[in-house]
Design a protein around this motif. Sequence first.
Motif, PDB file in Angstrom:
ATOM      1  N   PHE A   1      43.890  43.445  32.728  1.00  0.00           N
ATOM      2  CA  PHE A   1      45.306  43.653  32.433  1.00  0.00           C
ATOM      3  C   PHE A   1      45.896  42.396  31.807  1.00  0.00           C
ATOM      4  CE2 PHE A   1      49.784  44.140  33.874  1.00  0.00           C
ATOM      5  CZ  PHE A   1      50.055  45.290  33.190  1.00  0.00           C
ATOM      6  N   SER A   2      45.507  41.262  32.318  1.00  0.00           N
ATOM      7  CA  SER A   2      45.866  39.954  31.773  1.00  0.00           C
ATOM      8  C   SER A   2      44.746  39.003  32.183  1.00  0.00           C
ATOM      9  CB  SER A   2      47.218  39.479  32.299  1.00  0.00           C
ATOM     10  OG  SER A   2      47.148  39.167  33.667  1.00  0.00           O
ATOM     11  N   ASN A   3      44.894  37.729  31.895  1.00  0.00           N
ATOM     12  CA  ASN A   3      43.856  36.768  32.250  1.00  0.00           C
ATOM     13  C   ASN A   3      43.667  36.644  33.756  1.00  0.00           C
ATOM     14  OD1 ASN A   3      43.323  36.229  29.591  1.00  0.00           O
ATOM     15  ND2 ASN A   3      44.588  34.413  29.525  1.00  0.00           N
ATOM     16  N   ASP A   4      44.708  36.916  34.517  1.00  0.00           N
ATOM     17  CA  ASP A   4      44.648  36.725  35.960  1.00  0.00           C
ATOM     18  C   ASP A   4      44.684  38.015  36.762  1.00  0.00           C
ATOM     19  OD1 ASP A   4      44.592  33.955  35.591  1.00  0.00           O
ATOM     20  OD2 ASP A   4      46.776  33.820  35.631  1.00  0.00           O
ATOM     21  N   GLU A   5      44.909  39.159  36.112  1.00  0.00           N
ATOM     22  CA  GLU A   5      45.032  40.409  36.839  1.00  0.00           C
ATOM     23  C   GLU A   5      44.078  41.457  36.303  1.00  0.00           C
ATOM     24  OE1 GLU A   5      49.158  41.453  36.525  1.00  0.00           O
ATOM     25  OE2 GLU A   5      49.627  40.359  38.353  1.00  0.00           O
ATOM     26  N   ILE A   6      43.554  42.256  37.222  1.00  0.00           N
ATOM     27  CA  ILE A   6      42.639  43.343  36.898  1.00  0.00           C
ATOM     28  C   ILE A   6      43.265  44.649  37.384  1.00  0.00           C
ATOM     29  CG2 ILE A   6      40.329  44.276  37.275  1.00  0.00           C
ATOM     30  CD1 ILE A   6      40.306  41.603  35.800  1.00  0.00           C
TER      31      ILE A   6
END
Length: 51
Positions: free
Chosen positions: A41-46
């Motif tokens: 979803f972003s670099n830090d979120e899945i």
Amino acid sequence: ITVDRLVLEKKKFTFKYHTHLHINSKGKTYYYVYDLAWMEFSNDEILIIRK
């Protein structure tokens, strides 16, 4: 559900293993392990979904 990438890495989740993948109309790739899928979803979120 959205989960922090670090949480999955701490639980020894391996992102390189999957059974198949799907690219949606927006060009995002969903990686599947049987009936579960994840997308960065972003670099830090899945984002995790169940199909």
